[in-house]
Design a protein around this motif. Structure first.
Motif, short mmCIF file in Angstrom:
data_model
loop_
_atom_site.label_atom_id
_atom_site.label_comp_id
_atom_site.label_asym_id
_atom_site.label_seq_id
_atom_site.Cartn_x
_atom_site.Cartn_y
_atom_site.Cartn_z
N UNK A 227 0.84 -1.21 0.00
CA UNK A 227 0.00 0.00 0.00
C UNK A 227 0.86 1.25 0.00
N UNK A 228 1.90 1.22 0.85
CA UNK A 228 2.77 2.38 0.94
C UNK A 228 3.45 2.63 -0.41
N UNK A 229 3.91 1.55 -1.02
CA UNK A 229 4.61 1.71 -2.31
C UNK A 229 3.67 2.28 -3.35
N UNK A 230 2.41 1.85 -3.31
CA UNK A 230 1.44 2.38 -4.28
C UNK A 230 1.27 3.88 -4.10
N UNK A 231 1.20 4.31 -2.85
CA UNK A 231 1.02 5.75 -2.60
C UNK A 231 2.25 6.52 -3.05
N UNK A 232 3.42 5.94 -2.79
CA UNK A 232 4.66 6.60 -3.22
C UNK A 232 4.67 6.72 -4.74
N UNK A 233 4.35 5.61 -5.41
CA UNK A 233 4.36 5.63 -6.87
C UNK A 233 3.41 6.67 -7.42
#
Lengths: 274, 223
Positions: A227-233
């Motif tokens: 989830x965090x990576x998706x937000x970062x992306x």
């Protein structure tokens, strides 16, 4: 700060009215890796930078769930932080047992502060070397507190502690007036951007940071890495370079091991935790 | 001069019956909802069933104040476990914890007769039955409380499996399907309500299976 003849004991005042041991303890907080917190009227987001000692080791756990409505992020001597988290969890459980209602955050931070103060006034003790960002919900809404080794505590709209936290603080100072009415997702984005400020050029990846959220109707939980990576992306201009063989990041389990090894499930590496 | 005797008792019996049946991939736990004292009814709608963990449910009859205190203790200990292990307690683990908690008060016991039901780590149904001081055993089915003397013989007749002491080891869980087990429970409580004055009003049935936990109710005799 330089050594002087008044800094051996925590129970020795300096002529200028300072307790150097307490100030040295606050120095320990400044050396720890960064932790940030920000809040809106209904949600609080905690974030921290995970630094592992080496590529072979797992990273330290710096965000702890204390209760469904309270969580804490620490910076400094993480062992001290772990012990204090255990104390906080215990207090919450006992209060809930006796009163069948959640312990108000405001009460908990006072207890924590008093506990810290004791260590500044006993010759056989040393101050806790950890700063705590306590995020909690109570009847009056969302709160973020910072507890120092000195025994002081302050309430904040947003704050950052640890190394290179000034960069994050500058970012937060520019934006904090908008936080009160921010949506939960915007708050998380702001948290990640604040974390990025502390990295000073290093790429922001979900493997080197941890984010946790607590809010009205949302119990405290740590967001999983995906989830965090998706937000970062979503907000990064340049895409993430997870790189096939790039990082032998033992703890992160990123890349091929898509099995959701979120920040919270890193607990598989037991040695670091209670 | 004769020794002074207590003219009050710290205990009371609020009556009621509890049953649990373990199946291959489910567990049914049931209890009536009547709370009594002496020959009076305190309330017709009191739940004796408590969810201790995701896959672990306990039903207790006896002195409900002690039951409530016991449930709170277990809930608090479960929270601690979750903080330390980052996962829910399994049913066998909770079973041991319950036993230890009961024995801790060996010399001023919880007046609580418990059946613990749920799924073990492999998803198979399990039932544990206790006495007031923590002696426990894993069984395929069990009944406790005021109606247990009426219920147990019937369950023995319908569900009894060969002794676990025999070899080769036979499964204690019943081959019945979930629906059949629930039907059996309903029959058993309807019968118990006929003759046991402390059992009646409503039957609460909790079913634990891979999909989670669900609740069902059935009316019972109100006399």
């Amino acid at each position: 700060m330089f050594r002087n003849q008044y800094d051996t004991d925590v129970t020795t005042w300096s002529p200028a009215g300072r307790l150097f041991q307490v100030e040295y303890a606050m120095e320990a907080v400044k050396q720890g890796s960064a932790a940030i917190g920000l809040r809106s009227k209904t949600h609080i987001v905690l974030g921290c930078v995970n630094k592992a000692n080496s590529e072979l080791s797992s990273h330290q756990k710096k965000i702890f769930k204390v209760d469904d409505h309270i969580g804490v992020a620490i910076a400094g001597l993480t062992a001290d932080g772990r012990v204090l988290s255990r104390y906080m969890r215990n207090e919450c459980i006992n209060y809930g047992f006796t009163y069948e209602s959640p312990l108000p955050v405001g009460r908990l931070v006072v207890q924590l502060a008093d506990k810290a103060q004791v260590c500044t006034q006993r010759s056989w003790k040393r101050p806790y070397g950890v700063g705590l960002l306590v995020a909690g919900l109570d009847e009056s809404g969302a709160h973020l507190y910072y507890n120092c080794p000195s025994g002081n505590y302050f309430e904040y709209q947003a704050f950052a502690i640890g190394s290179r936290s000034q960069a994050a603080k500058t970012y937060l100072e520019r934006r904090f007036e908008n936080f009160a009415d921010s949506s939960r997702d915007d708050l998380v984005k702001d948290a990640l951007m604040a974390i990025r400020e502390t990295l000073q050029g290093e790429t922001l990846k979900s493997s080197i940071c941890t984010v946790a959220v607590v809010g009205v109707g949302e119990p405290f939980h740590i967001l999983d890495q995906e989830t965090v990576q998706q937000i970062i992306d979503a907000f990064e201009i340049v895409g993430e370079q997870e790189g096939p063989a790039a990082e032998p990041d033992a703890a992160a389990g990123q890349g091929a091991a898509a099995a959701d090894q979120g920040g919270s499930t890193d607990e598989g590496v037991a040695p670091m935790d209670i | 001069m004769t020794k002074q005797q207590a003219n009050w008792s710290p205990y009371d019996n609020n009556g009621g019956s509890c049953v649990a049946i373990a199946g291959a991939d489910y567990c049914v736990i049931a209890a009536d909802t009547r709370m009594s004292t002496g020959y009076n009814i305190l309330t017709r709608e009191y739940s004796k069933i408590c969810k201790l963990a995701d896959k672990c449910v306990m039903a207790s009859s006896g002195f409900q104040a002690d039951v409530k205190a016991l449930q709170k203790q277990l809930a608090a200990r479960h929270l601690i476990y979750q903080h330390q292990h980052n996962k829910q307690m399994s049913c066998p683990a909770m079973a041991q914890l319950l036993s230890n908690t009961l024995y801790y008060k060996r010399f001023f016991p919880y007046y609580s007769f418990n059946v613990l039901g749920g799924l073990d780590n492999e998803g198979k149904g399990c039932v544990f039955t206790y006495d007031a001081v923590g002696s426990y055993e894993k069984v395929g089915y069990s009944s406790q409380g005021s109606g247990s003397t009426l219920i147990t013989p019937f369950l023995d007749n319908q569900l009894k499996s060969p002794s676990p002491l025999l070899l080769p080891v036979q499964d204690a869980v019943t081959p019945l399907v979930e629906a059949e087990a629930i039907d059996l429970i309903k029959t058993v409580f309807a019968s118990a309500s006929e003759r046991d004055i402390y059992t009646g009003d409503k039957l609460e049935i909790v079913v634990v299976n891979a999909d989670g936990i669900r609740r069902e109710y059935m009316e019972l005799r109100k006399d």
